[in-house]
Design a protein around this motif. Structure first.
Motif, PDB file in Angstrom:
ATOM      1  N   ALA A  64       0.807  -1.219   0.000  1.00  0.00           N
ATOM      2  CA  ALA A  64       0.000   0.000   0.000  1.00  0.00           C
ATOM      3  C   ALA A  64       0.844   1.274   0.000  1.00  0.00           C
ATOM      4  N   VAL A  65       2.158   1.142   0.033  1.00  0.00           N
ATOM      5  CA  VAL A  65       3.032   2.313   0.117  1.00  0.00           C
ATOM      6  C   VAL A  65       3.921   2.373  -1.111  1.00  0.00           C
ATOM      7  N   ARG A  66       3.879   3.495  -1.792  1.00  0.00           N
ATOM      8  CA  ARG A  66       4.723   3.690  -2.967  1.00  0.00           C
ATOM      9  C   ARG A  66       6.082   4.206  -2.523  1.00  0.00           C
ATOM     10  N   ALA A  67       7.140   3.635  -3.066  1.00  0.00           N
ATOM     11  CA  ALA A  67       8.506   4.093  -2.796  1.00  0.00           C
ATOM     12  C   ALA A  67       9.152   4.465  -4.124  1.00  0.00           C
ATOM     13  N   VAL A  68       9.779   5.646  -4.159  1.00  0.00           N
ATOM     14  CA  VAL A  68      10.469   6.109  -5.357  1.00  0.00           C
ATOM     15  C   VAL A  68      11.957   6.123  -5.049  1.00  0.00           C
ATOM     16  N   ASP A  69      12.668   5.198  -5.682  1.00  0.00           N
ATOM     17  CA  ASP A  69      14.104   5.031  -5.465  1.00  0.00           C
ATOM     18  C   ASP A  69      14.799   5.141  -6.823  1.00  0.00           C
ATOM     19  N   PRO A  70      15.789   6.042  -6.949  1.00  0.00           N
ATOM     20  CA  PRO A  70      16.448   6.187  -8.260  1.00  0.00           C
ATOM     21  C   PRO A  70      17.119   4.905  -8.737  1.00  0.00           C
ATOM     22  N   ARG A  71      17.496   4.029  -7.810  1.00  0.00           N
ATOM     23  CA  ARG A  71      18.123   2.760  -8.197  1.00  0.00           C
ATOM     24  C   ARG A  71      17.141   1.897  -8.995  1.00  0.00           C
ATOM     25  N   THR A  72      15.897   1.895  -8.579  1.00  0.00           N
ATOM     26  CA  THR A  72      14.867   1.129  -9.284  1.00  0.00           C
ATOM     27  C   THR A  72      14.689   1.650 -10.710  1.00  0.00           C
ATOM     28  N   VAL A  73      14.685   2.986 -10.854  1.00  0.00           N
ATOM     29  CA  VAL A  73      14.560   3.590 -12.181  1.00  0.00           C
ATOM     30  C   VAL A  73      15.782   3.257 -13.030  1.00  0.00           C
ATOM     31  N   HIS A  74      16.967   3.326 -12.414  1.00  0.00           N
ATOM     32  CA  HIS A  74      18.216   2.974 -13.118  1.00  0.00           C
ATOM     33  C   HIS A  74      18.113   1.551 -13.660  1.00  0.00           C
ATOM     34  N   GLU A  75      17.667   0.615 -12.821  1.00  0.00           N
ATOM     35  CA  GLU A  75      17.568  -0.789 -13.249  1.00  0.00           C
ATOM     36  C   GLU A  75      16.525  -0.976 -14.353  1.00  0.00           C
ATOM     37  N   ALA A  76      15.419  -0.234 -14.278  1.00  0.00           N
ATOM     38  CA  ALA A  76      14.397  -0.338 -15.322  1.00  0.00           C
ATOM     39  C   ALA A  76      14.927   0.193 -16.654  1.00  0.00           C
ATOM     40  N   CYS A  77      15.669   1.285 -16.604  1.00  0.00           N
ATOM     41  CA  CYS A  77      16.265   1.837 -17.830  1.00  0.00           C
ATOM     42  C   CYS A  77      17.320   0.885 -18.379  1.00  0.00           C
TER      43      CYS A  77
END
Length: 138
Positions: free
Chosen positions: A48-61
Motif C-alpha cells: 500500500a506504500v509507494r517508494a520512489v528510489d532512483p536505483r529502481t529507475v536505473h535498473e528499469a532503464c
C-alpha cells in the motif's frame, strides 16, 4: 511515535521501534551513499506504500538499453524518468516514500512545495552515519 518537528533518535531506536506518519504523508529519506536509505525504504514500504528510489529507475532503464551501452550515456534519460515518476507520485494520493541522495537541494525544495500544494505533510528522515559505516554499506 508520530514525529513532530525535529526528533533526534540516535541511541533511542531498538528492535521494536515504530514510527507513524499521516496516511498521505511524503516521507523523504536522505543520507550519505551507503547509509541504508534503500534498505530502510524496502523495510518500510509494502503493497500500500509507494517508494520512489532512483536505483529502481536505473535498473528499469538498464533493462531496456543495449548491454554495451554504458550508463553514463543514458543517465540523463534515467534521471528524467526518475523525476517524472517522482512528480506523478507526489501528485497522486496515499503515502509516499522518497529516496533522496542528498546532493540536490532543489529537489527537496520542489518536493516540499509540491507536497504543500497538495495539502500533504512532508517529513525528512536523515540517516546520520559515519563515513566508515557508509563506505561499508556501499
Amino acid at each position: 511515535m508520530a514525529p513532530r518537528g525535529v526528533v533526534d533518535l540516535r541511541g533511542e531506536a531498538g528492535a521494536g521501534f515504530v514510527t507513524a506518519y499521516p496516511a498521505d504523508a511524503v516521507v523523504v529519506v536522505s543520507g550519505l551513499p551507503g547509509a541504508g536509505k534503500s534498505t530502510l525504504l524496502r523495510r518500510w514500504s509494502g503493497a500500500a506504500v509507494r517508494a520512489v528510489d532512483p536505483r529502481t529507475v536505473h535498473e528499469a532503464c538498464e533493462a531496456v538499453m543495449p548491454a554495451a551501452l554504458p550508463y553514463a550515456v543514458y543517465r540523463p534519460w534515467a534521471r528524467l524518468e526518475h523525476f517524472r515518476l517522482l512528480r506523478s507520485s507526489v501528485r497522486g494520493g496515499g503515502p509516499l516514500l522518497v529516496h533522496d541522495c542528498g546532493s540536490r537541494a532543489w529537489m527537496r525544495r520542489w518536493l516540499a512545495r509540491e507536497a504543500a500544494r497538495r495539502g500533504r505533510e512532508l517529513h525528512l528522515v536523515l540517516l546520520d552515519v559515519g563515513a566508515a559505516t557508509a563506505l561499508d554499506g556501499q
